[in-house]
Design a protein around this motif. Structure first.
Motif, PDB file in Angstrom:
ATOM      1  N   ASP A   1       0.823  -1.211   0.000  1.00 18.22           N
ATOM      2  CA  ASP A   1       0.000   0.000   0.000  1.00 18.22           C
ATOM      3  C   ASP A   1       0.855   1.258   0.000  1.00 18.22           C
ATOM      4  N   SER A   2       2.080   1.151  -0.465  1.00 20.10           N
ATOM      5  CA  SER A   2       2.949   2.303  -0.606  1.00 20.10           C
ATOM      6  C   SER A   2       2.406   3.225  -1.696  1.00 20.10           C
ATOM      7  N   PRO A   3       2.580   4.537  -1.570  1.00 19.92           N
ATOM      8  CA  PRO A   3       2.170   5.435  -2.657  1.00 19.92           C
ATOM      9  C   PRO A   3       2.933   5.185  -3.949  1.00 19.92           C
ATOM     10  N   PHE A   4       4.055   4.449  -3.863  1.00 16.86           N
ATOM     11  CA  PHE A   4       4.832   4.119  -5.047  1.00 16.86           C
ATOM     12  C   PHE A   4       4.449   2.754  -5.630  1.00 16.86           C
ATOM     13  N   ASN A   5       3.524   2.070  -4.997  1.00 16.93           N
ATOM     14  CA  ASN A   5       3.054   0.786  -5.516  1.00 16.93           C
ATOM     15  C   ASN A   5       2.433   0.999  -6.901  1.00 16.93           C
ATOM     16  N   PRO A   6       2.729   0.129  -7.873  1.00 19.26           N
ATOM     17  CA  PRO A   6       2.213   0.358  -9.236  1.00 19.26           C
ATOM     18  C   PRO A   6       0.694   0.352  -9.321  1.00 19.26           C
ATOM     19  N   VAL A   7       0.028  -0.427  -8.472  1.00 21.28           N
ATOM     20  CA  VAL A   7      -1.433  -0.464  -8.490  1.00 21.28           C
ATOM     21  C   VAL A   7      -1.999   0.853  -7.951  1.00 21.28           C
ATOM     22  N   VAL A   8      -1.466   1.306  -6.839  1.00 22.78           N
ATOM     23  CA  VAL A   8      -1.929   2.559  -6.233  1.00 22.78           C
ATOM     24  C   VAL A   8      -1.746   3.723  -7.206  1.00 22.78           C
ATOM     25  N   LYS A   9      -0.621   3.761  -7.901  1.00 23.11           N
ATOM     26  CA  LYS A   9      -0.346   4.833  -8.841  1.00 23.11           C
ATOM     27  C   LYS A   9      -1.241   4.754 -10.083  1.00 23.11           C
ATOM     28  N   ALA A  10      -1.559   3.525 -10.509  1.00 22.72           N
ATOM     29  CA  ALA A  10      -2.292   3.351 -11.769  1.00 22.72           C
ATOM     30  C   ALA A  10      -3.794   3.540 -11.631  1.00 22.72           C
ATOM     31  N   LEU A  11      -4.357   3.255 -10.467  1.00 21.22           N
ATOM     32  CA  LEU A  11      -5.814   3.236 -10.334  1.00 21.22           C
ATOM     33  C   LEU A  11      -6.487   4.541 -10.749  1.00 21.22           C
ATOM     34  N   PRO A  12      -6.063   5.702 -10.256  1.00 15.97           N
ATOM     35  CA  PRO A  12      -6.753   6.924 -10.682  1.00 15.97           C
ATOM     36  C   PRO A  12      -6.628   7.188 -12.178  1.00 15.97           C
ATOM     37  N   ILE A  13      -5.503   6.791 -12.770  1.00 18.75           N
ATOM     38  CA  ILE A  13      -5.307   6.995 -14.212  1.00 18.75           C
ATOM     39  C   ILE A  13      -6.206   6.057 -15.007  1.00 18.75           C
ATOM     40  N   LEU A  14      -6.305   4.809 -14.586  1.00 19.67           N
ATOM     41  CA  LEU A  14      -7.174   3.857 -15.270  1.00 19.67           C
ATOM     42  C   LEU A  14      -8.638   4.259 -15.145  1.00 19.67           C
ATOM     43  N   ARG A  15      -9.037   4.748 -13.969  1.00 16.75           N
ATOM     44  CA  ARG A  15     -10.423   5.203 -13.782  1.00 16.75           C
ATOM     45  C   ARG A  15     -10.744   6.339 -14.754  1.00 16.75           C
ATOM     46  N   ALA A  16      -9.803   7.283 -14.901  1.00 20.49           N
ATOM     47  CA  ALA A  16     -10.042   8.424 -15.783  1.00 20.49           C
ATOM     48  C   ALA A  16     -10.010   8.026 -17.256  1.00 20.49           C
ATOM     49  N   THR A  17      -9.153   7.068 -17.602  1.00 19.89           N
ATOM     50  CA  THR A  17      -8.990   6.664 -18.998  1.00 19.89           C
ATOM     51  C   THR A  17     -10.138   5.784 -19.473  1.00 19.89           C
ATOM     52  N   PHE A  18     -10.618   4.914 -18.581  1.00 20.01           N
ATOM     53  CA  PHE A  18     -11.681   3.965 -18.944  1.00 20.01           C
ATOM     54  C   PHE A  18     -12.848   4.120 -17.972  1.00 20.01           C
ATOM     55  N   PRO A  19     -13.660   5.146 -18.138  1.00 20.55           N
ATOM     56  CA  PRO A  19     -14.704   5.442 -17.144  1.00 20.55           C
ATOM     57  C   PRO A  19     -15.775   4.365 -17.003  1.00 20.55           C
ATOM     58  N   SER A  20     -15.958   3.518 -18.022  1.00 19.18           N
ATOM     59  CA  SER A  20     -16.986   2.483 -17.932  1.00 19.18           C
ATOM     60  C   SER A  20     -16.438   1.118 -17.522  1.00 19.18           C
ATOM     61  N   LEU A  21     -15.122   0.996 -17.406  1.00 19.90           N
ATOM     62  CA  LEU A  21     -14.494  -0.289 -17.093  1.00 19.90           C
ATOM     63  C   LEU A  21     -14.552  -0.556 -15.596  1.00 19.90           C
ATOM     64  N   LEU A  22     -15.022  -1.743 -15.217  1.00 20.75           N
ATOM     65  CA  LEU A  22     -15.022  -2.151 -13.810  1.00 20.75           C
ATOM     66  C   LEU A  22     -13.611  -2.604 -13.435  1.00 20.75           C
ATOM     67  N   ILE A  23     -13.051  -1.992 -12.403  1.00 22.51           N
ATOM     68  CA  ILE A  23     -11.663  -2.260 -12.029  1.00 22.51           C
ATOM     69  C   ILE A  23     -11.624  -2.910 -10.649  1.00 22.51           C
ATOM     70  N   ALA A  24     -11.155  -4.143 -10.619  1.00 15.49           N
ATOM     71  CA  ALA A  24     -10.967  -4.874  -9.371  1.00 15.49           C
ATOM     72  C   ALA A  24      -9.476  -5.003  -9.088  1.00 15.49           C
ATOM     73  N   THR A  25      -9.116  -5.042  -7.814  1.00 14.80           N
ATOM     74  CA  THR A  25      -7.721  -5.217  -7.431  1.00 14.80           C
ATOM     75  C   THR A  25      -7.591  -6.405  -6.494  1.00 14.80           C
ATOM     76  N   ASP A  26      -6.643  -7.262  -6.799  1.00 19.86           N
ATOM     77  CA  ASP A  26      -6.316  -8.348  -5.884  1.00 19.86           C
ATOM     78  C   ASP A  26      -5.676  -7.763  -4.632  1.00 19.86           C
ATOM     79  N   VAL A  27      -6.100  -8.256  -3.472  1.00 16.76           N
ATOM     80  CA  VAL A  27      -5.552  -7.781  -2.207  1.00 16.76           C
ATOM     81  C   VAL A  27      -4.863  -8.955  -1.512  1.00 16.76           C
TER      82      VAL A  27
END
Length: 333
Positions: free
Chosen positions: A100-126
Motif C-alpha cells: 500500500d505504498s504510494p509508489f506501488n504500481p497499483v496505487v499509482k495506476a488506479l486513478p489513471i485507469l479510472r479516468a482513462t476507462f470510465p466504464s471499465l469495472l476495475i478490481a484489485t487483488d488484495v
C-alpha cells in the motif's frame, strides 16, 4: 448481534453501483462480455512489457503499455479487469509494506485507469504475498506461523488504500479468517461501503495449478507452503463453511478457485448462496493446459466448452487469461 454486523450484512448497494455489476445480478448461461474478467499484471516500470514464458500470449505490463492494450480490448467489449501488482525495485519486507505504498504500481495506476476507462469495472487483488520477503499471504510470528490479527489488520489497510485510490472492487485472496469483516468495517468507516464492492476469494484451494502464476508474480513462499490457510482440495465441507463465513461478514461476491477441477464446489456454493453473484478463476495451470490442447481451432473449441461448463455449474463471471480470445469469438458471432 451488533449494529455494525447488521450494517455489513445488509449493505446491498455496494454490489450494484456499477453497470457491469448490475448485469451480474441477472444470471443466465450465455457467455457475454460482462461474464468475463481479465486478470492483468502491472509492473513498476511504466514503459515495460514482459512476455510471460509459461503463459503464451500473456504479458506483464507497465502502465503506459497496459493502457493501449486495454483500449483495444475495451473497444471489443471488455467490461472488467482484475489487477495484480508486481514489484521489482520496491522493497519486500516481513509485513509487505510496499503493498500500500504510494509508489506501488497499483496505487499509482488506479486513478489513471479510472479516468482513462470510465466504464471499465476495475478490481484489485488484495494480498501480501507479492510484497513480503517470506512470500506468504500474511504476517508471520517469530516461529513462522501466521500472525492472524496482524495479517487481517494489514490486509484491511491495503484494501482501503486501493479503494481510496479508485478500485471499484477489492478482492482479498489471502484466505485469512475474518478479513472480510475487517475490510467491510474499514470501508464503512471511510464512507466507501456503497461505492466499493468486496469480492471474496471464499473457496480458494491449496492447488498445484498456480505454478505459472507464482512464477509470474515472483510470489512463491520462501519456506513451507500455504496449506494451513488455503483449503484442502478434497474438502467440500470447509468450502461451504468458508463461503458462509464470508457472506456473514458482508462479502458482495464469492469466488471459487481453481475452476474446472472444482465445478462441484461452484454448484455447491451457488446452491448455498443463490443470491450472491459467483466468480470462478480459470487459473494459470488451466490456461497452460488448454493452450496445449491442439491447434487454434481446437483451443477455441476446448475453451468455449470449458467456459460453458463453468457457467452451467453456476459461475456468473469467469476470470480468465483467455479474455482477449473470448472477446474475439463473441465479436465474430
Amino acid at each position: 448481534m451488533s449494529d455494525l454486523f447488521v450494517s455489513r450484512e445488509h449493505i446491498l448497494q455496494g454490489g450494484y453501483f456499477h453497470s457491469t455489476l448490475r448485469k451480474l445480478q441477472e444470471p443466465d448461461t450465455s457467455i457475454e462480455p460482462h461474464n468475463i474478467m481479465y486478470p492483468v499484471f502491472l509492473l513498476e516500470n511504466v514503459d515495460a512489457i514482459q512476455p510471460v514464458a509459461s503463459l503464451p500470449n500473456v504479458n506483464r505490463y507497465g502502465l503506459n503499455q497496459l493502457i493501449p492494450a486495454l483500449t483495444d480490448l475495451v473497444e471489443k467489449g471488455l467490461k472488467s479487469i482484475l489487477i495484480f501488482g508486481i514489484v521489482e525495485t520496491l522493497p519486500k519486507d516481513p509485513t509487505g509494506s510496499s503493498a500500500d505504498s504510494p509508489f506501488n504500481p497499483v496505487v499509482k495506476a488506479l486513478p489513471i485507469l479510472r479516468a482513462t476507462f470510465p466504464s471499465l469495472l476495475i478490481a484489485t487483488d488484495v494480498c501480501l504475498c507479492p510484497y513480503t520477503s517470506h512470500g506468504h499471504c500474511g504476517v508471520l510470528t517469530e516461529t513462522g506461523a501466521i500472525d492472524h490479527a496482524a495479517s487481517v489488520k494489514r490486509i484491511a489497510e491495503v484494501a482501503l488504500i486501493y479503494a481510496k485510490a479508485g478500485a471499484h472492487v477489492v478482492a482479498p485472496s489471502d484466505m485469512m479468517d475474518n478479513r472480510i469483516k475487517a475490510i467491510k468495517d474499514a470501508l464503512i468507516a471511510s464512507k466507501l461501503d456503497n461505492q466499493v464492492s468486496v469480492l471474496s476469494y471464499s473457496c480458494k484451494f491449496a492447488s498445484c495449478m498456480y505454478g505459472p502464476f507464482r512464477d509470474t508474480m515472483k510470489s512463491s513462499p520462501m519456506e513451507g507452503d500455504r496449506k494451513c490457510y488455503q483449503l484442502p482440495p478434497g474438502s467440500a465441507g470447509l468450502a461451504a463453511r468458508a463461503a458462509a463465513r464470508d457472506v456473514a461478514e458482508g462479502a458482495d461476491f464469492l469466488m471459487v478457485k481453481p475452476g474446472l477441477p472444482y465445478l462441484d464446489i461452484v454448484r455447491q456454493t451457488k446452491n448455498q448462496f443463490p443470491t450472491h453473484p459467483l466468480f470462478i478463476y480459470q487459473v494459470s495451470g488451466e490456461y497452460a493446459m488448454i493452450c496445449k490442447s491442439g491447434d487454434s481451432s481446437e483451443i477455441q473449441n476446448t475453451l468455449m466448452e470449458t467456459l460453458t461448463c463453468m457457467r452451467r455449474a453456476g459461475a456468473d463471471c469467469i476470470i480468465t487469461y483467455f479474455a482477449p480470445l473470448v472477446l474475439s469469438i463473441i465479436n465474430k458471432k
